[in-house]
Design a protein around this motif. Structure first.
Motif, PDB file in Angstrom:
ATOM      1  N   VAL A  59     -66.420  48.302  -7.674  1.00  0.00           N
ATOM      2  CA  VAL A  59     -67.060  49.328  -6.845  1.00  0.00           C
ATOM      3  C   VAL A  59     -67.757  48.685  -5.652  1.00  0.00           C
ATOM      4  O   VAL A  59     -67.640  49.147  -4.510  1.00  0.00           O
ATOM      5  CB  VAL A  59     -68.069  50.141  -7.685  1.00  0.00           C
ATOM      6  CG1 VAL A  59     -68.926  51.037  -6.787  1.00  0.00           C
ATOM      7  CG2 VAL A  59     -67.340  50.981  -8.726  1.00  0.00           C
ATOM      8  N   LEU A  60     -68.461  47.595  -5.910  1.00  0.00           N
ATOM      9  CA  LEU A  60     -69.171  46.893  -4.841  1.00  0.00           C
ATOM     10  C   LEU A  60     -68.197  46.309  -3.825  1.00  0.00           C
ATOM     11  O   LEU A  60     -68.406  46.401  -2.618  1.00  0.00           O
ATOM     12  CB  LEU A  60     -70.046  45.787  -5.446  1.00  0.00           C
ATOM     13  CG  LEU A  60     -70.930  44.994  -4.473  1.00  0.00           C
ATOM     14  CD1 LEU A  60     -71.873  45.915  -3.727  1.00  0.00           C
ATOM     15  CD2 LEU A  60     -71.711  43.920  -5.220  1.00  0.00           C
ATOM     16  N   ARG A  61     -67.099  45.728  -4.312  1.00  0.00           N
ATOM     17  CA  ARG A  61     -66.113  45.136  -3.399  1.00  0.00           C
ATOM     18  C   ARG A  61     -65.437  46.212  -2.550  1.00  0.00           C
ATOM     19  O   ARG A  61     -65.226  46.022  -1.354  1.00  0.00           O
ATOM     20  CB  ARG A  61     -65.069  44.367  -4.197  1.00  0.00           C
ATOM     21  CG  ARG A  61     -63.954  43.761  -3.325  1.00  0.00           C
ATOM     22  CD  ARG A  61     -63.107  42.798  -4.124  1.00  0.00           C
ATOM     23  NE  ARG A  61     -61.874  42.468  -3.436  1.00  0.00           N
ATOM     24  CZ  ARG A  61     -61.772  41.567  -2.466  1.00  0.00           C
ATOM     25  NH1 ARG A  61     -62.854  40.927  -2.054  1.00  0.00           N
ATOM     26  NH2 ARG A  61     -60.613  41.313  -1.898  1.00  0.00           N
ATOM     27  N   THR A  98     -78.678  46.851   2.403  1.00  0.00           N
ATOM     28  CA  THR A  98     -79.599  46.542   1.303  1.00  0.00           C
ATOM     29  C   THR A  98     -79.081  47.102  -0.020  1.00  0.00           C
ATOM     30  O   THR A  98     -79.356  46.564  -1.102  1.00  0.00           O
ATOM     31  CB  THR A  98     -80.998  47.108   1.597  1.00  0.00           C
ATOM     32  OG1 THR A  98     -81.458  46.576   2.843  1.00  0.00           O
ATOM     33  CG2 THR A  98     -81.996  46.752   0.504  1.00  0.00           C
ATOM     34  N   ALA A  99     -78.310  48.177   0.084  1.00  0.00           N
ATOM     35  CA  ALA A  99     -77.757  48.806  -1.119  1.00  0.00           C
ATOM     36  C   ALA A  99     -76.854  47.853  -1.900  1.00  0.00           C
ATOM     37  O   ALA A  99     -76.738  47.963  -3.126  1.00  0.00           O
ATOM     38  CB  ALA A  99     -76.988  50.070  -0.742  1.00  0.00           C
ATOM     39  N   PHE A 100     -76.209  46.912  -1.213  1.00  0.00           N
ATOM     40  CA  PHE A 100     -75.308  45.972  -1.902  1.00  0.00           C
ATOM     41  C   PHE A 100     -76.089  45.086  -2.874  1.00  0.00           C
ATOM     42  O   PHE A 100     -75.671  44.875  -4.014  1.00  0.00           O
ATOM     43  CB  PHE A 100     -74.559  45.102  -0.886  1.00  0.00           C
ATOM     44  CG  PHE A 100     -73.678  45.888   0.042  1.00  0.00           C
ATOM     45  CD1 PHE A 100     -73.019  47.032  -0.391  1.00  0.00           C
ATOM     46  CD2 PHE A 100     -73.488  45.476   1.359  1.00  0.00           C
ATOM     47  CE1 PHE A 100     -72.189  47.748   0.469  1.00  0.00           C
ATOM     48  CE2 PHE A 100     -72.669  46.187   2.222  1.00  0.00           C
ATOM     49  CZ  PHE A 100     -72.025  47.328   1.783  1.00  0.00           C
ATOM     50  N   ALA A 101     -77.211  44.549  -2.398  1.00  0.00           N
ATOM     51  CA  ALA A 101     -78.035  43.690  -3.259  1.00  0.00           C
ATOM     52  C   ALA A 101     -78.612  44.498  -4.420  1.00  0.00           C
ATOM     53  O   ALA A 101     -78.671  44.016  -5.558  1.00  0.00           O
ATOM     54  CB  ALA A 101     -79.153  43.048  -2.449  1.00  0.00           C
ATOM     55  N   GLU A 102     -79.030  45.716  -4.133  1.00  0.00           N
ATOM     56  CA  GLU A 102     -79.561  46.573  -5.192  1.00  0.00           C
ATOM     57  C   GLU A 102     -78.493  46.830  -6.263  1.00  0.00           C
ATOM     58  O   GLU A 102     -78.770  46.783  -7.469  1.00  0.00           O
ATOM     59  CB  GLU A 102     -80.008  47.914  -4.605  1.00  0.00           C
ATOM     60  CG  GLU A 102     -81.226  47.830  -3.710  1.00  0.00           C
ATOM     61  CD  GLU A 102     -81.588  49.190  -3.121  1.00  0.00           C
ATOM     62  OE1 GLU A 102     -82.677  49.305  -2.538  1.00  0.00           O
ATOM     63  OE2 GLU A 102     -80.774  50.135  -3.249  1.00  0.00           O
ATOM     64  N   HIS A 119     -72.947  56.857  -6.325  1.00  0.00           N
ATOM     65  CA  HIS A 119     -74.330  56.379  -6.219  1.00  0.00           C
ATOM     66  C   HIS A 119     -74.465  55.350  -5.105  1.00  0.00           C
ATOM     67  O   HIS A 119     -75.395  55.417  -4.292  1.00  0.00           O
ATOM     68  CB  HIS A 119     -74.764  55.769  -7.548  1.00  0.00           C
ATOM     69  CG  HIS A 119     -76.115  55.118  -7.495  1.00  0.00           C
ATOM     70  ND1 HIS A 119     -77.290  55.832  -7.641  1.00  0.00           N
ATOM     71  CD2 HIS A 119     -76.484  53.812  -7.280  1.00  0.00           C
ATOM     72  CE1 HIS A 119     -78.318  55.013  -7.520  1.00  0.00           C
ATOM     73  NE2 HIS A 119     -77.859  53.785  -7.309  1.00  0.00           N
ATOM     74  N   LEU A 120     -73.540  54.400  -5.039  1.00  0.00           N
ATOM     75  CA  LEU A 120     -73.617  53.349  -4.022  1.00  0.00           C
ATOM     76  C   LEU A 120     -73.436  53.921  -2.621  1.00  0.00           C
ATOM     77  O   LEU A 120     -74.147  53.535  -1.685  1.00  0.00           O
ATOM     78  CB  LEU A 120     -72.563  52.268  -4.299  1.00  0.00           C
ATOM     79  CG  LEU A 120     -72.494  51.115  -3.294  1.00  0.00           C
ATOM     80  CD1 LEU A 120     -73.839  50.405  -3.192  1.00  0.00           C
ATOM     81  CD2 LEU A 120     -71.405  50.115  -3.686  1.00  0.00           C
TER      82      LEU A 120
END
Length: 456
Positions: A82-84, A55-59, A44-45
């Motif tokens: 996942v974000l990292r 912008t996807a990181f903040a979302e 998804h990310l």
């Protein structure tokens, strides 16, 4: 051509719909529903990054906050991983330090290079040669750097690179004087530079250069440095090992209590562990960066910890490093509990590595020794109003052990593995050293005031 913008718009709207659909799903979920898997979240990310970039990181961080309210911090910690993984690329490994030393030698006068490269080769293999002292890689680099700085100074002064007593003394004066080009050094640091220059020249010239007069200048500056004392050490930095140990546990409790487990929470827990372990295991920063789960640090059970460091991780003469290391099993329920909680709940947020003190900015690397000093200095300045870099934790341990343990400075000497008891006073055999470490663990754990439940 006119169909392409329309197609992009449709794709973008579908992806936005996918994002909003996931957000609605998370908001409407119950604690009994399955948590989205790491693989599904990564997909998804990645798709959202293709559409909207950073912008996807903040979302995605917002998605984790929503999910944490439903399933709790522990079950949603994998969102942060996942974000990292998406934000932080694997860090390129630094060049081999011995290669750096070879490069430094290559920048020195041509006639010096061969003997210095031979010294590097001997020290690198660790095989003693009659008449030659093995150098550690860090000492090798410091000697070569000092020679490089000296030759640059000599070139600027249009003087011979083989010193006289007068030219060496003048150079030391130059080092401690304020300059527009470089900041001044302390007297002790200037003495260290002189010593390294003389050591390096003895090797670079094949033993042909010897000067009793220059040796006298080095000894004179060494005595000046001792009389002046360490400018970086002050009495205000002695807040007590128990206070530092308790502060570490308070940071870990803060991280554990956070409603969401992100990289920030993992960093806070790691920082608390650095302070707690640095107080309980008063080793130098270099040794602490060697700590790795299942390699140099083993969690035997819920109360016992095994630390086994190789000689090259310790401040020993190079020849001694081949034969000796540090091997101790100690009992500390609070610290063992913290290490178990870190490994299970917080360490995986950084990466899959085994380094105890993971770097926030690169993976799967450990914090460097120099960064540990800056980090602990920043933390303690905020908490106690005074900077206490990691090496000064040892002074706090020595002070508290001397005042509270049976044997006083003798026990502290053993605990810190000082060769000379006078070193400990200024700021047993090996089996006695292990006993001193165990006794100090018991003492410092009884002084801890923060007893938050870190692992269930």
């Amino acid at each position: 051509m006119s169909g392409r913008p329309a197609l992009k718009k449709i794709i973008g709207e579908n992806m936005l719909n996918d994002h909003l659909a996931l957000l609605r799903k998370l908001r409407g979920a119950s604690p009994l529903d399955p948590v989205p898997s790491r693989e599904a979240l990564a997909g998804h990310l990645a798709a959202r990054m293709d559409q909207v970039g950073d912008t996807a990181f903040a979302e995605f961080a917002y998605l984790q906050r929503v999910a944490a309210k439903v399933w709790g911090a522990e079950k949603t910690a994998h969102f942060a991983r996942v974000l990292r993984d998406a934000k932080v690329a694997p860090k390129k490994r630094d060049r081999c330090p011995w290669q750096i030393a070879e490069r430094l030698a290559g920048s020195l006068p041509v006639e010096w290079r061969a003997p210095l490269l031979e010294q590097i080769s001997i020290s690198r293999t660790g095989q003693a040669v009659l008449g030659r002292t093995l150098w550690s890689v860090e000492y090798t680099k410091s000697v070569l750097a000092a020679l490089g700085r000296w030759t640059a100074y000599c070139a600027s002064q249009r003087q011979d690179s083989l010193p006289t007593a007068a030219s060496l003394h003048t150079y030391a004066l130059n080092l401690v004087q304020p300059s527009s080009d470089v900041p001044p050094t302390t007297t002790g640091t200037a003495a260290n530079y002189l010593q390294r220059i003389m050591t390096g020249l003895a090797v670079a010239t094949g033993g042909r250069f010897r000067s009793d007069a220059c040796d006298f200048v080095v000894a004179d500056w060494r005595e000046r440095g001792r009389a002046e004392g360490a400018s970086t050490k002050t009495g205000s930095q002695l807040v007590g090992a128990s206070a530092l140990y308790a502060f570490g546990f308070s940071l870990m409790a803060e991280a554990h209590a956070r409603p969401m487990r992100g990289v920030e929470a993992a960093k806070i827990f790691r920082n608390g562990l650095i302070l707690a372990l640095g107080s309980a295991l008063p080793e130098r920063a270099r040794a602490l960066t060697w700590l790795e789960f299942d390699r140099t640090l083993t969690l035997i059970d819920r109360t016992h910890i095994h630390v086994e460091l190789p000689g090259k991780a310790l401040k020993y003469p190079e020849a001694r490093k081949v034969q000796e290391g540090y091997d101790v099993i100690f009992q500390n329920k609070g610290l063992a509990e913290a290490l178990h909680a870190y490994r299970r709940d917080f360490r995986p947020i950084f990466d899959d590595g085994l380094h105890l003190f993971a770097s926030v900015h690169g993976k799967p690397e450990s914090i460097q020794a120099s960064q540990l000093g800056v980090l602990t200095g920043n933390l303690t300045e905020r908490e106690f109003g005074v900077r206490i870099p990691i090496h000064r934790l040892r002074d706090n341990v020595a002070t508290e052990a001397s005042e509270n343990m049976i044997g006083g400075a003798y026990a502290a000497k053993t605990l810190l593995r000082h060769v000379d008891e006078s070193i400990t006073r200024r700021h047993y055999d090996h089996s006695e050293g292990l006993k001193a470490a165990a006794d100090f663990e018991d003492f410092i754990e009884t002084r801890r005031t923060v007893h938050a439940e870190l692992i269930r």
